[in-house]
Each structure stands twice: as structure tokens, then as C-alpha cells.
Write a protein that holds these residues in place. Sequence first.
Motif, PDB file in Angstrom:
ATOM      1  N   CYS B 128       0.841  -1.202   0.000  1.00 17.94           N
ATOM      2  CA  CYS B 128       0.000   0.000   0.000  1.00 17.94           C
ATOM      3  C   CYS B 128       0.874   1.249   0.000  1.00 17.94           C
ATOM      4  O   CYS B 128       1.613   1.498   0.942  1.00 17.94           O
ATOM      5  N   ASP B 129       0.804   2.006  -1.078  1.00 18.42           N
ATOM      6  CA  ASP B 129       1.608   3.225  -1.189  1.00 18.42           C
ATOM      7  C   ASP B 129       0.695   4.368  -1.616  1.00 18.42           C
ATOM      8  O   ASP B 129       0.705   4.806  -2.764  1.00 18.42           O
ATOM      9  N   ASP B 134      -6.054   9.161   5.141  1.00 19.55           N
ATOM     10  CA  ASP B 134      -6.610   7.898   5.657  1.00 19.55           C
ATOM     11  C   ASP B 134      -5.904   6.667   5.098  1.00 19.55           C
ATOM     12  O   ASP B 134      -6.512   5.616   4.928  1.00 19.55           O
ATOM     13  N   GLN B 135      -4.601   6.800   4.816  1.00 18.26           N
ATOM     14  CA  GLN B 135      -3.860   5.687   4.217  1.00 18.26           C
ATOM     15  C   GLN B 135      -3.872   4.411   5.074  1.00 18.26           C
ATOM     16  O   GLN B 135      -3.908   3.301   4.537  1.00 18.26           O
ATOM     17  N   VAL B 136      -3.857   4.580   6.391  1.00 16.26           N
ATOM     18  CA  VAL B 136      -3.847   3.398   7.265  1.00 16.26           C
ATOM     19  C   VAL B 136      -5.189   2.664   7.166  1.00 16.26           C
ATOM     20  O   VAL B 136      -5.240   1.430   7.102  1.00 16.26           O
ATOM     21  N   LEU B 154       2.960  -1.511   4.429  1.00 14.01           N
ATOM     22  CA  LEU B 154       2.362  -0.172   4.395  1.00 14.01           C
ATOM     23  C   LEU B 154       3.469   0.866   4.284  1.00 14.01           C
ATOM     24  O   LEU B 154       4.294   1.007   5.188  1.00 14.01           O
ATOM     25  N   ALA B 155       3.494   1.566   3.149  1.00 15.49           N
ATOM     26  CA  ALA B 155       4.431   2.682   2.998  1.00 15.49           C
ATOM     27  C   ALA B 155       3.754   3.904   3.586  1.00 15.49           C
ATOM     28  O   ALA B 155       2.822   4.442   3.014  1.00 15.49           O
ATOM     29  N   LEU B 156       4.219   4.289   4.746  1.00 16.28           N
ATOM     30  CA  LEU B 156       3.538   5.340   5.503  1.00 16.28           C
ATOM     31  C   LEU B 156       4.166   6.695   5.221  1.00 16.28           C
ATOM     32  O   LEU B 156       5.363   6.890   5.430  1.00 16.28           O
ATOM     33  N   LYS B 157       3.335   7.622   4.748  1.00 25.14           N
ATOM     34  CA  LYS B 157       3.822   8.984   4.560  1.00 25.14           C
ATOM     35  C   LYS B 157       3.198   9.839   5.653  1.00 25.14           C
ATOM     36  O   LYS B 157       2.021  10.182   5.595  1.00 25.14           O
TER      37      LYS B 157
END
Lengths: 256, 208
Positions: B128-129, B134-136, B154-157
Motif C-alpha cells: 500500500c503506497d 486515511d492511508q492506514v 504499508l508505505a507510511l507517509k
Amino acid sequence: MKHIVLHEQTTAKVLHKAKAQQYHKKLVKENTQLTIQDLKTHEYVDELLINAIAYLDTLQDSFEQQGTKMREALRYLDPETAHAHRDMDSLVTAVRNKGSALGKSSALGGTIASTSKHYILGMIPPLLQLKEEKNRVKTYLEHNTSRYLPNTTALIGPELAARLVQLSGSRKKLAFLPSSSIQVLGASKAVFRHLREGSKSPKHGILFTHPLVKKTKDKGRVAKLLADKIAIAAKVDYFSGEYIGEQLKKEVEEQL
Amino acid sequence: MIVKKGKVLVEQRYPVNPFSSRQERHKGTSYLVMDPKRSKLAAGLKTGLQHPPQEHDIVLYLGASAGYTVSFLAQQTPLLLAVEFSPVMMQELLFIAQELPTIAPLLADARQPEQYEHRLCEADYLFCDISQRDQVDIFNKHLKYLRRGGIGALALKTRSINAVTPPDIIFKKVLNTLQQRMEIVEHHRLEPYQKDHYLIIIRNDTTL
Ligand SMILES: C[S@@+](CC[C@H](N)C(=O)[O-])C[C@H]1O[C@@H](n2cnc3c(N)ncnc32)[C@H](O)[C@@H]1O
């Protein structure tokens, strides 16, 4: 015995693998087709609005930059004309109208060779073209904003409406923004500074360019009032398309 | 996919990769060089990632963009389901998909997997990038398409979640919430390749 079982297993594996491959192929094919269909039906309304307002900016910049060089050159030939027209639009028109009479009645202009005079006059057609192109884009924006954002456009005009779409990202995002965010849209630097360093929160962003905000002393209050109405207009534009633009305009005038 | 002398290399099987002109040979095989500044997967590998997608993994990839990372991954996977919601990015992705027959492109909003779940199949690896607030949430919503024991990345920005709060605080918060529901296998800070980015790896273990 052991040998046979092994053999059966491999066959099953090979069969299974072939089946999986077929299934994957099918998924790729069907998804590709659906995606191509979706792309074909996509209307790019927001994208083109944003493109047009940004294009208008580049046209405006070019016009100003080229015009500034023209004005600079004109000073050597006809400083009176250069001085008389502060506004670039009217300067360009004035120079075009004078044509080769330029400099003839000038008291302060220098001695300019005719090739140099031609050089300066040659700057005018591209400027007129830029002006025409700006008008063409403005007409396009008027047309598309009143079609896709009728209420917002009635309230604040086509350019500012398109600007809000540009700053928020899309009509949908604009429709979901609270009015407090709309009020400071375009002032992101000041907003961050406020959040990070606790400096004063900005009172207005791009809404500053609206005539009502420009001319009032209480810019914060008028910007807030406008933002409140824009928030309603953008939602109605996005969700129902009903026309309440005139009513919103009246409300703003009353509450001023 | 291997890391050699600090470089992420992907075996070249298809003649065209629009994103990588650099090739290197390693033990007689030709490899494409991947840029960790452009790919969070590559940045992860450079910062010690132990669980990248494996050769036979079916990958569900969210936020495929113009396909930079996808163009490498799709060369080793049997199937890569690529979700992207920007039509312009999708056009680019389709050009790549013409060269790489393992890419299944989906033009869709990853916030609403219900709308396209019938077009998916169970994945071994979820990547997931997506740089959204709400990316999480988006990541969590897709765990049900990941097989039991499968890996989720999870690529967290952090900047997309909150541009003001320090990145490490947001990271810890996210890690905490994830930890309550699933097994965290590893995590990496992607500095200096990707600013304010982290890579969190989980295992989909339904017992938790
Ligand atoms: C950081 S980029 C991904 C880069 C890509 N993974 C790579 O390494 O080449 C994030 C992408 O997510 C897409 N995106 C953002 N929100 C999305 C959503 N709700 N659904 C699907 N895609 C989304 C954006 O359009 C953008 O292309």
C-alpha cells in the motif's frame, strides 16, 4: 507405490499451475478491458478547469513579461506614451493605434533608427495575440464554470471559482471543505506557520482577490461571510445542481 | 529481486522497462537497477527490509501511480493487481501493462474496495503506497483480500496524515494501532531515500 504417488502429485501440481495461469490471464484481460472503458468515459472536467486556470496564469505572466520589455524599449522612442498608460492592456492598445506615428510628437524620446522602431513595433502583434488568447481562455472558463459550478460561479465569478477548484484539487474536494478551510485556501504557507509556530492565523487566502474583500476594511469578516456561502454553493453544485446562486448573492449583500 | 552492493536489482525478463535504462550483470544474469528515491519498496530493501514480495507471490498493489515500482515487481510476480484512481496515472500504467502481461489494472478509489472486490483474487502480498490522510484505513480495508499468513506492507507517509506533528510521533501512533490487531514483522524508516516515510510490514494472522 511411492513413485506413483509422487507422479500423481506432480501431475496435479502441473494441472493446478496451468489452471491458475489461465485464471490470472482472465483477471488481467477483464480488468484491462474494464479500466480502458472507465478511462473512455472519464470526462476530465476538473482536470480541464485546473488546466485552463493555470494556462491563464502562464498567459498572464507572458503578457506582463513581454509587455514590460516592450514598455522599456518604448521609453527610448516615445516616453510620453509609455508614461501615459500604466496599465499594460491600454499601453498595448495605444501603441498599436499609433503605429508608425510612434515617437513623432515625442519631446523626450531619443533618435531612433527606423530599424529599431520596427523592432519595437514588432513586439505588438504577439502581445495582441496573447491578449486574444487570454480572452479565449476566459470565455472557456466562463462557459465551463457556469456549467459545472453554477452557484459558486454566480457568487464569485468564473476565475475565482476555477481557482478554488485548482487549490482544493477537485469539485468534490471543494464540496467537502469546511468554510473555515475555504476562507484560507491559497494561504497554505501562513496556515502552516500558524500551526507550527503559533503565529497569527491567516484571515483570507485567495478570497483576498474578491472585490468585496478587497474594498472592505474588515477583510476577515467579509472573507468569512463569503467562505460560508461558497461552502454552501460548492456543495449544491456538486450534489444537486439546483440553482440558488441569486439567493446566495442576495444573502451576502444583506449580511454585509 | 536482490540487493547487491547497496543497489536494488530486478531480473530483466521483458525487453522494455521505461523507467530503468541501467542494467547490470550479476552471476551471468542481467538485472535492472531500481532507484530507492523513486520507489518505497527499493528504499525498504536498502534500509534492511527482510520480507519483500517473493517470486511466486500474487501482489495486490494500492497506489500504483505511473507504475515505477510496478514495472519492476510485475516482472517477478505471476499476477499484480494494481489499483490507482488518477486517470492520467492510469494511462501511463496501461502503457506499461502492454509490455508486462502480469499487470491487472484497476481504475478505482481504494477507499471503496467493495466496488471492485469482485475483480480481485486472494493475494499473497499487499503493498500500500497511498499518500492520503486515511492511508492506514485504506490499508486495513484490504487485509481481507490477503491470504492467511500473507504479508502486508504499508508505505507510511506521515506528512499526509499531519504535516505539523513530528513524523516519528505519527509513526509510533500508527504502529501502536496496528499492533493491537496484527503481528508487526518489521519496520523501517526510509530516510535518506524518502523523506518522512516509513515502511511497516505485518503478517496477516487472523488469530490475533
Ligand atoms: C506515492 S504515489 C505511489 C508511487 C508508486 N507506488 C511507485 O512507487 O511508483 C501515490 C499514488 O496513490 C494514488 N492514490 C491516492 N489516493 C488514492 C485512492 N484513494 N485510491 C487509489 N489511488 C490513490 C495517487 O494517485 C498516486 O498515484
